[in-house]
Design an enzyme around this catalytic site. Structure first.
Site, PDB file in Angstrom:
ATOM      1  CG  HIS A  69      -1.945  -1.100   1.190  1.00 55.69           C
ATOM      2  ND1 HIS A  69      -2.365  -1.772   2.306  1.00 55.69           N
ATOM      3  CD2 HIS A  69      -2.620  -1.643   0.138  1.00 55.69           C
ATOM      4  CE1 HIS A  69      -3.275  -2.678   1.964  1.00 55.69           C
ATOM      5  NE2 HIS A  69      -3.433  -2.624   0.656  1.00 55.69           N
ATOM      6  CD  GLU A  90      -1.217  -4.021   9.170  1.00 58.24           C
ATOM      7  OE1 GLU A  90      -0.859  -2.822   9.095  1.00 58.24           O
ATOM      8  OE2 GLU A  90      -1.922  -4.579   8.313  1.00 58.24           O
ATOM      9  CD  GLU A 101      -0.939   0.362   4.796  1.00 57.98           C
ATOM     10  OE1 GLU A 101      -0.350  -0.722   4.954  1.00 57.98           O
ATOM     11  OE2 GLU A 101      -2.182   0.453   4.701  1.00 57.98           O
TER      12      GLU A 101
END
Length: 445
Positions: free
Chosen positions: A83, A281, A86
């Protein structure tokens, strides 16, 4: 004279540094080329394809034999910036490269890691998205690729019947890349939360759905891998949530339990690539201030290193015939772990099965040979940087006369439909659906 000395210092391989800041695509390419040129004995730079806007998808390989696979050496990969907005993973992977090249042959851990593992690093899977991103913490554009598509919803999905869709160029590049290398372990790096997520991300309500989780046959291994990352991270294992996220026990989560998604990359890796992959993450803020980057590197460095070492879990070896010739496309199945697509040997007759320490019954089958079943005691391999090596020898079936016949796999990856010539304006329905999705799940990766 002093000027010349300083110039020579910065031009030597040990002299150039990597700043803690956001480098654009041209700067990333320049840095990777410098690394490849100055450390050519144990690095190799190549492109696996192009983005929609034509940017190269650069992969740097590090290892004792970077240009080709060696039997017994597992293939590992990190993928960042899937992404585009990100960005922490993109930064950390560049810093990881910098750390590895500067410590190889001087640091014992790094040296053993690169001598025993072939490491592939793709700092940015979505350079177009990165270049269009704003620097807002959560709400900037750039998540999608140039065609307005979420790349982490664009892979074939084992639990969906709707797999005849256009694949984005970046997704096609990764799928084709996975055909050229038999990756054993992988992680893709995201932002917007602090947690290690493991497959499955999706379910169709079958036996994999257990409670609120979608469980793989290798669930114990995935939990171990996720905890390896979270407990080597300075804070992830504490489960402290970001202000807008849920609490994660031990800093890990089953992907489906967190939120279901279709077409995710980690499920594709596991089902069709025989590669165990996590989604990492790494920051509450997707695009944090540059002043926070050194701290994020310090928090993640031990985890990034420890996770790579897990490529040496379990069993590895070759399946050979009675003459010692490698048997391609033999299935290597562990009792009690019936995978949607069987794990199979490659062109070298080679297999890898990531397993925790214990006793396992393994059955090897091939249509031209007699099946063989053996019980094997597996130790913990990462501490020695080598999984247990165990070769299987098959006897030719008397009912088969086709020596050297190629046996086709029973599980075939969906065909690729490349979206090279389409644009977002030609897909209004898809763009609308994705817009609704991003509004609904804006803070999720």
């Amino acid at each position: 004279m002093l000027f010349l000395v300083l110039c020579c210092f910065w031009l030597t391989p040990a002299g150039f540094g990597l700043e803690f800041r956001y480098h654009n695509s041209a700067e990333v390419e320049q840095y990777l080329r410098e690394v490849s040129r100055n450390y050519s004995s144990f690095t190799h730079l190549h492109s696996i394809g192009h983005s929609v806007e034509g940017r190269e998808l650069w992969v740097l390989i590090l290892g004792q034999n970077p240009r080709q696979h060696r039997t017994g050496i597992p293939e590992f990969k990190y993928v960042g910036n899937m992404h585009g907005n990100e960005v922490v993973g993109r930064v950390l992977l560049l810093q990881l490269i910098d750390y590895l090249i500067k410590n190889y042959l001087s640091d014992p851990f790094v040296t053993r890691l690169l001598n025993s593992t072939r490491i592939h690093i793709l700092p940015s899977m979505n350079p177009d998205g990165f270049e269009s991103s704003g620097r807002d913490c959560m709400y900037s554009q750039g998540r999608f690729n140039k065609n307005g598509v979420d790349l982490n919803r664009n892979f074939p999905d084992a639990f969906s019947n709707d797999n005849v869709i256009l694949r984005e160029k970046e997704v096609v590049a990764v799928m084709e890349w996975m055909k050229t290398e038999r990756f054993v372990l992988s992680a893709n790096l995201h932002g917007g939360a602090v947690v290690a997520s493991y497959p499955y991300d999706n379910s169709n309500g079958g036996s994999e759905l257990q409670g609120l989780s979608s469980i793989t046959p290798d669930n114990d291994v995935f939990i171990h891998l996720a905890k390896t990352y979270s407990f080597n991270h300075t804070t992830m294992h504490k489960g402290d949530s970001c202000y807008d996220s849920k609490d994660f026990t031990d800093g890990i989560t089953n992907g489906y339990s967190w939120y279901p998604l279709t077409g995710g990359m980690q499920d594709y890796n596991y089902v069709w690539g025989q590669c165990l992959e996590l989604t990492l993450e790494l920051s509450c803020c997707k695009f944090p201030p540059e002043s926070e980057l050194p701290g994020l590197w310090a928090a993640n460095k031990p985890a990034l290193l420890a996770y790579m070492q897990q490529a040496h879990l379990g069993l590895k070896g070759q399946v050979l015939d009675s003459n010692g010739i490698p048997v391609q496309n033999a299935s290597v199945e562990v009792n009690g772990r019936r995978n949607l697509c069987p794990f199979r040997t490659d062109g070298n007759g080679e297999y890898y099965r990531l397993l925790l320490p214990g006793n396992y019954t393994v059955t090897v089958t091939h249509s031209a040979h007699v099946s063989i079943t053996e019980t094997i005691s597996v130790p913990y391999g990462p501490e020695k940087f080598s999984a247990l090596t165990h070769n299987f020898q098959l006897q030719r079936s008397s009912s088969d006369s086709s020596l050297g016949a190629t046996i086709q796999p029973t599980c075939v990856s969906p065909k690729l439909l490349n979206s090279e010539n389409h644009s977002a304006t030609l897909l209004p329905c898809a763009f609308t659906a994705l817009s609704v999705l991003i509004l609904h799940r804006l803070l999720l990766s």
